[in-house]
Design a protein around this motif. Sequence first.
Motif, mmCIF file in Angstrom:
data_model
loop_
_atom_site.group_PDB
_atom_site.id
_atom_site.type_symbol
_atom_site.label_atom_id
_atom_site.label_comp_id
_atom_site.label_asym_id
_atom_site.label_seq_id
_atom_site.Cartn_x
_atom_site.Cartn_y
_atom_site.Cartn_z
ATOM 1 N N ASP A 21 0.814 -1.218 0.000
ATOM 2 C CA ASP A 21 0.000 0.000 0.000
ATOM 3 C C ASP A 21 0.848 1.268 0.000
ATOM 4 O O ASP A 21 0.548 2.231 -0.717
ATOM 5 C CB ASP A 21 -0.943 0.001 1.203
ATOM 6 N N VAL A 22 1.907 1.288 0.810
ATOM 7 C CA VAL A 22 2.724 2.499 0.922
ATOM 8 C C VAL A 22 3.380 2.827 -0.407
ATOM 9 O O VAL A 22 3.343 3.977 -0.878
ATOM 10 C CB VAL A 22 3.782 2.339 2.034
ATOM 11 N N LEU A 23 3.973 1.826 -1.047
ATOM 12 C CA LEU A 23 4.671 2.079 -2.307
ATOM 13 C C LEU A 23 3.691 2.419 -3.422
ATOM 14 O O LEU A 23 3.967 3.301 -4.247
ATOM 15 C CB LEU A 23 5.520 0.861 -2.687
ATOM 16 N N ARG A 24 2.549 1.746 -3.444
ATOM 17 C CA ARG A 24 1.549 2.111 -4.458
ATOM 18 C C ARG A 24 1.094 3.556 -4.253
ATOM 19 O O ARG A 24 0.905 4.306 -5.222
ATOM 20 C CB ARG A 24 0.369 1.143 -4.404
ATOM 21 N N ARG A 25 0.932 3.951 -2.998
ATOM 22 C CA ARG A 25 0.512 5.325 -2.715
ATOM 23 C C ARG A 25 1.590 6.320 -3.143
ATOM 24 O O ARG A 25 1.291 7.383 -3.707
ATOM 25 C CB ARG A 25 0.197 5.478 -1.223
ATOM 26 N N PHE B 65 -9.051 -14.237 0.544
ATOM 27 C CA PHE B 65 -8.839 -14.036 -0.885
ATOM 28 C C PHE B 65 -9.186 -12.612 -1.289
ATOM 29 O O PHE B 65 -10.131 -12.010 -0.778
ATOM 30 C CB PHE B 65 -9.723 -14.988 -1.699
ATOM 31 N N HIS B 66 -8.421 -12.104 -2.257
ATOM 32 C CA HIS B 66 -8.662 -10.772 -2.800
ATOM 33 C C HIS B 66 -8.646 -10.841 -4.321
ATOM 34 O O HIS B 66 -7.929 -11.658 -4.909
ATOM 35 C CB HIS B 66 -7.582 -9.790 -2.343
ATOM 36 N N SER B 67 -9.390 -9.981 -4.950
ATOM 37 C CA SER B 67 -9.363 -9.815 -6.404
ATOM 38 C C SER B 67 -9.132 -8.339 -6.685
ATOM 39 O O SER B 67 -10.067 -7.532 -6.612
ATOM 40 C CB SER B 67 -10.673 -10.286 -7.029
ATOM 41 N N ARG B 68 -7.893 -7.996 -6.972
ATOM 42 C CA ARG B 68 -7.548 -6.589 -7.172
ATOM 43 C C ARG B 68 -6.474 -6.463 -8.252
ATOM 44 O O ARG B 68 -5.651 -7.373 -8.428
ATOM 45 C CB ARG B 68 -7.032 -5.960 -5.878
ATOM 46 N N VAL B 69 -6.476 -5.341 -8.946
ATOM 47 C CA VAL B 69 -5.432 -5.080 -9.936
ATOM 48 C C VAL B 69 -5.108 -3.590 -9.927
ATOM 49 O O VAL B 69 -5.998 -2.739 -9.788
ATOM 50 C CB VAL B 69 -5.860 -5.539 -11.348
ATOM 51 N N ALA B 70 -3.820 -3.279 -10.023
ATOM 52 C CA ALA B 70 -3.373 -1.885 -10.069
ATOM 53 C C ALA B 70 -3.825 -1.237 -11.372
ATOM 54 O O ALA B 70 -3.872 -1.897 -12.420
ATOM 55 C CB ALA B 70 -1.853 -1.828 -9.952
#
Length: 532
Positions: free
Chosen positions: A164-168, A267-272
């Motif tokens: 999360d930190v790096l994506r932010r 489980f998660h379903s996520r994409v940048a």
Amino acid sequence: MWPHDPVVVIGAGPVGQTTALLLARWGVPSVVLDRRPERDAVGSKAICQHRDVLDVWEAVGAGRRIAEEGVTWTTARTYHRGAELFAHTLPAAGPSPFPPFVNISQCRTEQVLDECIAAQPLVDLRWGHEVTALARDDQGVTVRAGGEELRGSFAVVCTGARSDVLRRLLGVTFAGHSFDDRFLICDVRADLPHWATERRFHFDPEWNPGRQVLVHPCPDSTFRIDWQVPSGYDLDAETASGALDTRIRRVIGDVPYELVWSSVYRFHSRVADRMRCGRVLLAGDAAHLVAPFGARGLNSGVADAENAAWKIAWVGYGRAPESLLESYHDERHAAAVENLEVTTATMNFLVPPDEARARHRAAVLERAATDPDARALVDSGRLSEPFWYVDSPLTTPDPERPFAGRPPRGQAPAPGPGVLVPDGPVTLPDGTRTRVRALARDGFLLLAGAEADLDPVRAVAAEWRCALVSGYRGPERDNHSRAMWLLRPDAHVAAVLARPTRESLANALARATAQAVPPRRRTGDGVLPAHR
């Protein structure tokens, strides 16, 4: 010699390890930073390694070792309420030296890759270095980690789900959703020889009513068992009460066992929304999270690593413009979206989100007991497969080989532009015998049929540093012996030239290195159109 600062690889999991090792194959130095004090060598985690991933790892000296230590399961059995619905046998390896899949714990895979890194002077692995700041400019990146500032020519973020930190810092969003139910994993060591080569999937067994259980064989007589459990499940309480022992025995029976490891996950379903931010690329779980049914997590992350490594090398050495990096987003984001689509369909079957799909699932499972046609509708996960770059801006289309869409489960598409080339033996002019994919991973490769005219293309191949091998029989039965197959450094087919000329080869190479790219075809969210 690499003319720039090292590449900064953030995260020393399998995707980061693979990225660094593949960069080293191209002579590119890297510094690998990981926030942990040392390797956490515990638990099975991602266990299913696909044949094509083993092939990538073989390029860095690890593939055969991992394959030989792993367990190859050959039969997938599916049950409903204790009764076997059907069994599926995986196809034979064919010309590949690797089995379709092996099961081996992620921690053991990481140990093998660490040994390869220890023998590679171009990789500098640093533990206890958490990246707390990341700035980028036109010439590279600057990161702060472990109390020091480090300059890199490029960066690859491989920090897993908790990025999360790096994506932010990069301004990247991570849209998607998380599933309410949890899944309990137990690594259990027991003597169950009749399960050694079988994967078992249970729908609604009496000992986990209304939910699923999955059993995978692993090395050292260890079995990975996954139970779907309610959102409020408490592992500590079940362990203390003895209910966990009862749960395990309902699966394996009354045999001695050792509980090696246990964990609960969601489980998660996520994409940048972006996998490329200037000279920073996101790879693996940092860029996409999918449900594990079908083993598309780690396997997809390794494909990210390979795609990123050769493109960084080509741009850094000046063999391609920086726009080649944008094709990393084009190709791997499209792959992530498709994996999301496939795994979401599986989860909707396993955990129906509404009454209509619950009724559909119940009807399919009831029919599958007696109706072979219904068995294809039972979705316990479509096994991982390489993404096919047929819509990539780097791929030269061939109207004689149109892509027919996603093939049936367990089958590969017909060979053609964008597809990972089928492996097979090839003999070099000096008599050396090797494999097509092994040869392709040394750079761009032109495979010419026995009757192909080489004279028009020799100079172009030399100018572009493209290896040329004649006498190739080709992957098609009708054997277009006059044709030439242009392969990328990741062994995907960039073009098939039925009537090769100097101009057609130069155009295909220019396109494959983003030096002559057609107008971009994008939807509103920046994703290439779905091609399957």
